[in-house]
Design a protein around this motif. Structure first.
Motif, short mmCIF file in Angstrom:
data_model
loop_
_atom_site.label_atom_id
_atom_site.label_comp_id
_atom_site.label_asym_id
_atom_site.label_seq_id
_atom_site.Cartn_x
_atom_site.Cartn_y
_atom_site.Cartn_z
N ILE A 120 0.86 -1.18 0.00
CA ILE A 120 0.00 0.00 0.00
C ILE A 120 0.90 1.23 0.00
N ASP A 121 0.34 2.35 -0.44
CA ASP A 121 1.06 3.62 -0.44
C ASP A 121 0.51 4.46 0.71
N HIS A 122 1.38 4.87 1.61
CA HIS A 122 0.97 5.69 2.75
C HIS A 122 1.80 6.96 2.76
N ASP A 123 1.24 8.04 2.27
CA ASP A 123 1.93 9.33 2.20
C ASP A 123 3.28 9.22 1.49
N GLY A 124 3.32 8.49 0.42
CA GLY A 124 4.54 8.36 -0.37
C GLY A 124 5.46 7.24 0.07
#
Length: 98
Positions: free
Chosen positions: A79-83
């Motif tokens: 997943i992508d979490h703030d980059g």
């Protein structure tokens, strides 16, 4: 540096990866290849993996110093979490696997 970890993939895919990378353990491949070769290997993985699953990680110029992508069913999904690329775990029962 490129790392590929495979599970339950057919021998023909393992052989294809072994042409370009060193198999240091069963299903674990290491190498130092260009982006073009990495993308070509990923295309082979997509075409030949059948019911297995694969994760590919490589060194890059990001905050964490690496990037990765996955293919196939697995409890761990990126997943992508703030980059930042992190790993989300699905429940053990596997009902929600993508």
């Amino acid at each position: 540096m490129l790392i590929v970890v495979t599970e339950a993939v057919p021998p023909r895919l393992r052989g294809r990866l072994a042409v370009w990378l060193l198999e240091v353990r069963a299903g674990v491949y290491l190498g130092n290849v260009s982006r073009r070769v990495r993308e070509m290997l990923w295309e082979h993985c997509e075409a030949l993996m059948e019911d297995g699953n694969i994760v590919m990680a490589w060194q890059t110029n990001t905050e964490s110093g690496f990037d990765f992508q996955t293919l196939g069913k697995n409890r761990r999904m990126p997943i992508d979490h703030d980059g930042l690329r992190l790993v989300e775990f699905f429940p053990v029962d596997g009902e929600n696997l993508p």
